[in-house]
Write an enzyme that holds these catalytic residues in place. Structure first.
Site, mmCIF file in Angstrom:
data_model
loop_
_atom_site.group_PDB
_atom_site.id
_atom_site.type_symbol
_atom_site.label_atom_id
_atom_site.label_comp_id
_atom_site.label_asym_id
_atom_site.label_seq_id
_atom_site.Cartn_x
_atom_site.Cartn_y
_atom_site.Cartn_z
ATOM 1 N N ILE A 7 0.870 -1.174 0.000
ATOM 2 C CA ILE A 7 0.000 0.000 0.000
ATOM 3 C C ILE A 7 0.905 1.222 0.000
ATOM 4 C CG2 ILE A 7 -1.751 1.248 1.329
ATOM 5 C CD1 ILE A 7 -2.506 -1.538 2.507
ATOM 6 N N ASN A 9 0.824 4.216 1.057
ATOM 7 C CA ASN A 9 1.038 5.049 2.240
ATOM 8 C C ASN A 9 1.587 4.276 3.438
ATOM 9 O OD1 ASN A 9 -1.314 3.701 2.791
ATOM 10 N ND2 ASN A 9 -2.417 5.477 3.581
ATOM 11 N N CYS A 10 1.953 3.024 3.254
ATOM 12 C CA CYS A 10 2.550 2.199 4.307
ATOM 13 C C CYS A 10 4.016 2.603 4.485
ATOM 14 C CB CYS A 10 2.450 0.721 3.926
ATOM 15 S SG CYS A 10 3.381 -0.384 5.003
ATOM 16 N N ASP A 11 4.420 2.902 5.707
ATOM 17 C CA ASP A 11 5.793 3.327 5.970
ATOM 18 C C ASP A 11 6.822 2.282 5.555
ATOM 19 O OD1 ASP A 11 4.958 5.771 6.945
ATOM 20 O OD2 ASP A 11 5.017 5.149 9.052
ATOM 21 N N LYS A 14 7.208 2.323 1.856
ATOM 22 C CA LYS A 14 7.982 3.517 1.491
ATOM 23 C C LYS A 14 9.478 3.283 1.719
ATOM 24 C CE LYS A 14 4.352 6.870 2.549
ATOM 25 N NZ LYS A 14 3.925 7.924 3.481
#
Length: 115
Positions: A7, A9-11, A14
């Site tokens: 996903i 926006n998952c840290d 990223k």
């Protein structure tokens, strides 16, 4: 090129994408929320990692499940649950490298990509 499943926006996703870019490895993101998943993908990653490893027990989605669902988890139930709620899949999953990867660990990525 590798494919990073997760996903956007998952840290952790990223971190993985940043690491790959910094190391000159071309990667494309397959966002579960945008691109979806199917049973064939789940069967493939379950064969690679096992269903227990796929379930992200640290996720908000997991914490919001009722106790009966958590307690009754087996392979069949887990795969059905992951298909219905892909945010429960541990991420990222990286396919297309010398070795498939799940999660992000700097040392592991260095070993796989830089030999």
């Amino acid at each position: 090129m590798v494919t990073v499943y997760g996903i956007k926006n998952c840290d952790t996703v990223k971190k993985a994408l940043t690491w790959l870019a910094a190391n000159g490895i071309e990667a494309k993101l397959h966002d579960y929320r945008v691109d979806g998943i199917d049973a064939a993908y789940l069967a493939e990653v379950e064969a690679l990692f096992g269903w227990q490893e796929l379930v992200n027990k640290r996720s908000t989605t997991w914490r919001n499940l009722d106790q009966a669902t958590k307690d009754g988890l087996n392979q069949q139930a887990a795969l059905a649950l992951l298909l219905a709620q892909p945010t429960l899949i541990k991420r990222p999953i990286v396919l297309g490298a010398a070795k498939p990867l799940i999660g992000f660990n700097d040392k592991q990525y260095t070993n796989v990509f830089n030999g």
